[in-house]
Design a protein around this motif. Structure first.
Motif, PDB file in Angstrom:
ATOM      1  N   SER A   1     -10.139   9.809 -78.307  1.00  0.00           N
ATOM      2  CA  SER A   1      -9.656   9.427 -79.641  1.00  0.00           C
ATOM      3  C   SER A   1      -9.206  10.673 -80.381  1.00  0.00           C
ATOM      4  O   SER A   1      -9.408  11.801 -79.917  1.00  0.00           O
ATOM      5  N   GLY A   2      -8.611  10.453 -81.526  1.00  0.00           N
ATOM      6  CA  GLY A   2      -8.230  11.561 -82.386  1.00  0.00           C
ATOM      7  C   GLY A   2      -6.788  11.995 -82.236  1.00  0.00           C
ATOM      8  O   GLY A   2      -5.983  11.363 -81.555  1.00  0.00           O
ATOM      9  N   LEU A   3      -6.491  13.085 -82.890  1.00  0.00           N
ATOM     10  CA  LEU A   3      -5.150  13.650 -82.913  1.00  0.00           C
ATOM     11  C   LEU A   3      -5.179  14.993 -82.204  1.00  0.00           C
ATOM     12  O   LEU A   3      -5.983  15.857 -82.529  1.00  0.00           O
ATOM     13  N   LEU A   4      -4.306  15.156 -81.220  1.00  0.00           N
ATOM     14  CA  LEU A   4      -4.200  16.413 -80.500  1.00  0.00           C
ATOM     15  C   LEU A   4      -3.118  17.268 -81.131  1.00  0.00           C
ATOM     16  O   LEU A   4      -2.132  16.748 -81.654  1.00  0.00           O
ATOM     17  N   THR A   5      -3.284  18.578 -81.054  1.00  0.00           N
ATOM     18  CA  THR A   5      -2.283  19.512 -81.554  1.00  0.00           C
ATOM     19  C   THR A   5      -1.814  20.381 -80.400  1.00  0.00           C
ATOM     20  O   THR A   5      -2.638  20.917 -79.653  1.00  0.00           O
ATOM     21  N   GLY A   6      -0.509  20.498 -80.262  1.00  0.00           N
ATOM     22  CA  GLY A   6       0.075  21.358 -79.247  1.00  0.00           C
ATOM     23  C   GLY A   6       0.814  22.511 -79.895  1.00  0.00           C
ATOM     24  O   GLY A   6       1.484  22.321 -80.917  1.00  0.00           O
ATOM     25  N   VAL A   7       0.677  23.685 -79.314  1.00  0.00           N
ATOM     26  CA  VAL A   7       1.390  24.875 -79.790  1.00  0.00           C
ATOM     27  C   VAL A   7       2.127  25.486 -78.611  1.00  0.00           C
ATOM     28  O   VAL A   7       1.497  25.899 -77.628  1.00  0.00           O
ATOM     29  N   ALA A   8       3.442  25.515 -78.701  1.00  0.00           N
ATOM     30  CA  ALA A   8       4.282  26.146 -77.682  1.00  0.00           C
ATOM     31  C   ALA A   8       4.617  27.548 -78.161  1.00  0.00           C
ATOM     32  O   ALA A   8       5.154  27.725 -79.260  1.00  0.00           O
ATOM     33  N   THR A   9       4.305  28.539 -77.322  1.00  0.00           N
ATOM     34  CA  THR A   9       4.555  29.935 -77.665  1.00  0.00           C
ATOM     35  C   THR A   9       5.456  30.541 -76.593  1.00  0.00           C
ATOM     36  O   THR A   9       5.208  30.381 -75.401  1.00  0.00           O
TER      37      THR A   9
END
Length: 151
Positions: free
Chosen positions: A107-115
């Motif tokens: 559950s929940g909200l995932l955060t992705g960071v592309a560097t």
């Protein structure tokens, strides 16, 4: 589904793309797959893109986040960055994507960071780190895009 957010783009990028007749926020925050997945882009530049994906609606039959959903988020973020790197006269084509899934999410909200790992004349490579709401790493991905001339 998360609330629609406003994408933050650097003003010089907006000016360059607007001169080419491209509406950047529409280009990167809409589309059937991103809409279906609930992906939202929060910040974007050629060097770094941040976006979110809800776990709900993107699970496999056992209730865990589907690994393909992580791959879609990773490719969306990396391709967005590569498109910004290429500018208004070039476009990215993904040529390699790999994902390592570290833990499940229910559950929940995932955060992705592309560097950016490499920004070349004809290619761009990004490391994408996807974390859960507690900051624990769910997936690490790498995307390489060929950057092609639009003409």
């Amino acid at each position: 589904m998360p609330e629609q957010t406003t994408t933050v783009f650097p003003q010089p990028t907006l000016d360059e793309w607007a001169a080419a007749g491209i509406d950047l926020p529409v280009l990167f925050t809409t589309g059937p797959l991103c809409d279906r997945m609930g992906i939202r882009i929060l910040q974007a530049s050629a060097e770094r893109v941040v976006g979110t994906l809800p776990v709900e609606g993107n699970t496999q039959p056992y209730g865990l986040l589907h690994g393909g959903a992580s791959a879609i988020l990773a490719e969306t973020l990396g391709s967005t960055a590569a498109a910004l790197h290429g500018g208004p006269t070039r476009y990215p084509v993904g040529v390699d994507l790999n994902c390592t899934h570290h833990r499940g999410a229910r559950s929940g909200l995932l955060t992705g960071v592309a560097t950016a790992a490499h920004l070349g004349r004809t290619s761009a490579t990004y490391e994408i780190v996807i974390t859960d709401a507690t900051g624990k790493r769910v997936c690490t991905a790498r995307l390489t895009c060929q950057v092609r001339d639009a003409g």
